[in-house]
Design a protein around this motif. Sequence first.
Motif, short mmCIF file in Angstrom:
data_model
loop_
_atom_site.label_atom_id
_atom_site.label_comp_id
_atom_site.label_asym_id
_atom_site.label_seq_id
_atom_site.Cartn_x
_atom_site.Cartn_y
_atom_site.Cartn_z
N GLY A 6 0.80 -1.22 0.00
CA GLY A 6 0.00 0.00 0.00
C GLY A 6 0.83 1.26 0.00
N PRO A 7 0.15 2.40 0.07
CA PRO A 7 0.85 3.69 0.07
C PRO A 7 1.72 3.87 1.31
CG PRO A 7 -1.51 3.97 -0.33
CD PRO A 7 -1.29 2.55 0.07
N TRP A 8 2.79 4.61 1.15
CA TRP A 8 3.70 4.92 2.25
C TRP A 8 3.17 6.12 3.01
CZ3 TRP A 8 8.38 2.53 3.57
CH2 TRP A 8 8.75 1.47 2.74
N THR A 9 3.25 6.05 4.34
CA THR A 9 2.89 7.17 5.20
C THR A 9 4.17 7.83 5.69
OG1 THR A 9 2.95 5.88 7.24
CG2 THR A 9 0.85 5.91 6.01
N GLU A 10 4.04 8.98 6.30
CA GLU A 10 5.22 9.62 6.89
C GLU A 10 5.83 8.73 7.97
OE1 GLU A 10 5.22 13.66 8.16
OE2 GLU A 10 4.26 14.35 6.31
N GLN A 11 4.99 8.05 8.73
CA GLN A 11 5.48 7.15 9.78
C GLN A 11 6.31 6.03 9.15
OE1 GLN A 11 2.44 5.54 12.33
NE2 GLN A 11 3.90 4.37 13.55
N ASP A 12 5.81 5.44 8.06
CA ASP A 12 6.56 4.39 7.35
C ASP A 12 7.89 4.96 6.83
OD1 ASP A 12 4.33 2.68 7.59
OD2 ASP A 12 3.54 3.27 5.61
N TYR A 13 7.80 6.14 6.25
CA TYR A 13 8.98 6.78 5.65
C TYR A 13 10.07 7.01 6.70
CZ TYR A 13 11.77 10.56 3.59
OH TYR A 13 12.81 11.34 3.14
N PHE A 14 9.71 7.63 7.82
CA PHE A 14 10.71 7.91 8.84
C PHE A 14 11.21 6.64 9.52
CE2 PHE A 14 8.87 12.26 8.67
CZ PHE A 14 10.03 12.91 8.29
N ALA A 15 10.42 5.57 9.51
CA ALA A 15 10.87 4.29 10.07
C ALA A 15 12.00 3.67 9.25
CB ALA A 15 9.70 3.32 10.17
N LEU A 16 12.17 4.11 8.00
CA LEU A 16 13.27 3.60 7.17
C LEU A 16 14.64 3.96 7.74
CD1 LEU A 16 11.93 4.48 3.60
CD2 LEU A 16 12.11 2.19 4.61
N GLY A 17 14.72 5.06 8.47
CA GLY A 17 15.99 5.51 9.03
C GLY A 17 16.88 6.10 7.96
N GLN A 18 18.13 6.29 8.30
CA GLN A 18 19.09 6.88 7.37
C GLN A 18 19.48 5.87 6.31
OE1 GLN A 18 22.35 8.65 9.49
NE2 GLN A 18 21.05 10.12 10.51
N SER A 19 19.82 6.40 5.14
CA SER A 19 20.17 5.54 4.01
C SER A 19 21.22 6.23 3.15
CB SER A 19 18.91 5.27 3.18
OG SER A 19 19.24 4.70 1.94
N PRO A 20 22.10 5.47 2.50
CA PRO A 20 23.04 6.09 1.56
C PRO A 20 22.32 6.56 0.29
CG PRO A 20 23.31 3.72 1.55
CD PRO A 20 22.34 4.04 2.65
N SER A 21 21.13 6.06 0.04
CA SER A 21 20.33 6.50 -1.09
C SER A 21 19.50 7.70 -0.66
CB SER A 21 19.39 5.40 -1.56
OG SER A 21 20.12 4.29 -2.02
N ARG A 22 19.11 8.52 -1.62
CA ARG A 22 18.19 9.63 -1.35
C ARG A 22 16.79 9.09 -1.57
NH1 ARG A 22 19.43 15.64 -3.10
NH2 ARG A 22 21.08 15.05 -1.68
N ILE A 23 16.02 9.03 -0.49
CA ILE A 23 14.66 8.49 -0.55
C ILE A 23 13.70 9.62 -0.19
CG2 ILE A 23 13.05 6.77 0.32
CD1 ILE A 23 15.51 5.06 1.08
N GLU A 24 12.79 9.93 -1.11
CA GLU A 24 11.83 10.99 -0.90
C GLU A 24 10.42 10.40 -0.93
OE1 GLU A 24 13.91 14.83 -2.80
OE2 GLU A 24 13.68 13.17 -4.22
N LEU A 25 9.51 11.02 -0.20
CA LEU A 25 8.12 10.57 -0.12
C LEU A 25 7.24 11.54 -0.89
CD1 LEU A 25 5.88 8.76 1.15
CD2 LEU A 25 5.90 10.34 3.11
N ILE A 26 6.60 11.05 -1.93
CA ILE A 26 5.72 11.89 -2.75
C ILE A 26 4.35 11.23 -2.81
CG2 ILE A 26 5.38 13.02 -4.98
CD1 ILE A 26 7.99 13.90 -3.65
N ASP A 27 3.44 11.74 -2.02
CA ASP A 27 2.04 11.32 -2.06
C ASP A 27 1.85 9.80 -1.99
OD1 ASP A 27 1.53 14.03 -2.33
OD2 ASP A 27 1.39 13.93 -4.50
N GLY A 28 2.52 9.17 -1.02
CA GLY A 28 2.35 7.74 -0.80
C GLY A 28 3.34 6.86 -1.54
N SER A 29 4.15 7.43 -2.41
CA SER A 29 5.16 6.66 -3.15
C SER A 29 6.55 7.14 -2.77
CB SER A 29 4.98 6.86 -4.66
OG SER A 29 3.74 6.35 -5.09
N LEU A 30 7.51 6.22 -2.87
CA LEU A 30 8.90 6.58 -2.61
C LEU A 30 9.61 6.85 -3.92
CD1 LEU A 30 10.00 4.01 0.13
CD2 LEU A 30 9.05 6.32 0.42
N LEU A 31 10.39 7.92 -3.95
CA LEU A 31 11.25 8.26 -5.07
C LEU A 31 12.67 8.01 -4.58
CD1 LEU A 31 11.57 9.46 -7.92
CD2 LEU A 31 11.64 11.71 -6.84
N VAL A 32 13.33 7.00 -5.13
CA VAL A 32 14.64 6.59 -4.65
C VAL A 32 15.69 6.93 -5.69
CG1 VAL A 32 16.04 4.66 -3.82
CG2 VAL A 32 13.58 4.69 -3.37
#
Length: 176
Positions: A6-32
């Motif tokens: 399903g769609p990603w929430t801000e809570q899901d997004y921040f639960a990813l933690g730090q990453s060497p990739s740039r991961i952005e949250l755009i309206d429920g989808s991740l842009l990696v």
Amino acid sequence: MLEHDGPWTEQDYFALGQSPSRIELIDGSLLVSPSASKKHRIISRRLANLLEPAAEAAGLVVIEAINVRLRPGRIVIPDIVVADTDEEGGTVEAGEVHMLVEIVSPSNAATDRVIKVQLYAAARIPAYLLVEPETKSMRLLRLAGEHYAEVAVSTDSLALTAPIAVTLRVADLLSR
């Protein structure tokens, strides 16, 4: 991350933690995006160094690669942020941002030139600076109503007057 339903929430997004990739949250989808190249990072550091004295004089801060919440569920990571914010936390709110900067790479050109132009304008970010290493140029966009208007393009130097007063030279960013 690949098993998320399903769609990603801000809570899901921040639960990813730090990453060497740039991961952005755009309206429920991740842009990696993969980690930036050495050249990209060098340009970013040089530009941040040039912006910082003028930002401090204006009571603003310069932050590289920080989460910017454009609205709930829409979090991007611009290359450079010029903002009126404190030093606490890991997210800058759109209302604190005076200017965003993206250094355009071949792998993210469409995102920076098309998608982010629309997202940043919708979030009412007053100024958007694009540094284009491939064409050795800079483009300054300013919010005009609900959209950006291109106010300056240069292959030599660009004089910013707001939100900070500084003249940027392409050669200072791209040369060794």
